[in-house]
Design a protein around this motif. Sequence first.
Motif, PDB file in Angstrom:
ATOM      1  N   LEU A 141       0.825  -1.210   0.000  1.00  0.00           N
ATOM      2  CA  LEU A 141       0.000   0.000   0.000  1.00  0.00           C
ATOM      3  C   LEU A 141       0.862   1.264   0.000  1.00  0.00           C
ATOM      4  O   LEU A 141       0.534   2.253  -0.665  1.00  0.00           O
ATOM      5  CB  LEU A 141      -0.949  -0.004   1.198  1.00  0.00           C
ATOM      6  N   TRP A 157      -8.636   7.336  -0.739  1.00  0.00           N
ATOM      7  CA  TRP A 157      -8.491   6.052  -0.055  1.00  0.00           C
ATOM      8  C   TRP A 157      -9.643   5.840   0.907  1.00  0.00           C
ATOM      9  O   TRP A 157     -10.193   6.785   1.469  1.00  0.00           O
ATOM     10  CB  TRP A 157      -7.150   5.966   0.670  1.00  0.00           C
ATOM     11  N   GLU A 175      -0.990   3.779   5.818  1.00  0.00           N
ATOM     12  CA  GLU A 175      -1.214   2.520   5.119  1.00  0.00           C
ATOM     13  C   GLU A 175      -1.897   1.477   6.007  1.00  0.00           C
ATOM     14  O   GLU A 175      -2.497   0.530   5.514  1.00  0.00           O
ATOM     15  CB  GLU A 175       0.106   1.963   4.569  1.00  0.00           C
TER      16      GLU A 175
END
Length: 321
Positions: A141, A157, A175
């Motif tokens: 990621l 995201w 992430e």
Amino acid sequence: MAKTVIQIIESASDLVTPYEATRAGFVSMALEKNVLASPFVEQAKMLKVLASKANTAKELLQISELREGLLTASGLSDKALNHLSDMDKQNAINNLVERFLEPAGASFVDELVYRFLIVRGDTLGGKARNLAGAIGEQKFLRAMISAFHLAGIEYQWLDRDTWKWNKPTDRPNIERQIKAFHWAKEHERAMYMNLKIPFVTQEGKSVDIIILHGNMKDTVRGTHSVLKTREKYIALGELKAGIDPAGADEHWKTADTALKRIRASFDSTNCNPHTFFIGAAIEKAMANEIYAQIQSGMLSCAVNLTDEKQLTWICSWVINL
């Protein structure tokens, strides 16, 4: 059969994990385990301080702040505690004191701390088993985020906890919160991590990486999930981040079985999504098998997660699908 892809892998040997990467992976895992262990160590220190107020093992029962620590030291896991009555819990504590702490004599505090840490060690072991997968997913990621930035592509995201779409942020360790990306180049795309596909997954297993035609308004949950529409799928991949060579073959066999099941679920349709593999521990025999699948077109592409060039390539490939 999957579509042909021009990729970075030119031979099976390109996929093999070098010794240096294996060593670095083990070191990284050790550091992360120590981070996970830190809260348990601090709890044990406090447990010792509080328990030292007692002059005998039986006096521990009179210190209310010790109840949870005594329950843990008695051998009961957090999951087990949810299924026991207050009387069951008290009996477990009494048994701990009478059978193990009192026989330890003046060393009853140390005995308590040792038993507490043994049980917490089991908890740590459970978390550590999922650690390699989490580290690998986060590495992938982070690489995706870098690829978006360097390519000048705007993206959003999806937060794994709130299921809300967000704009890019410089927040550290972001992430760890990412469930999906959405971006648009020539067409709108969405990439989701770890989702169950109604017509593919069995026994509750998820597909590691899914790339779809779609936008942020599409839902992947509920009756109207886009996951039920085969035409939405562009690519599906398996990510196996375990670094231990001893488990490499098992990881690949698990991934290969999943990918075969994915391809089989599309065989009777006009849909033809890519399938791909990303692995951290890839041994020579595995590499030969993976490369043969790439050459035959069965597998669209594969890369080694520990190789920065290959990781950069797969991220660019995903973005440009």
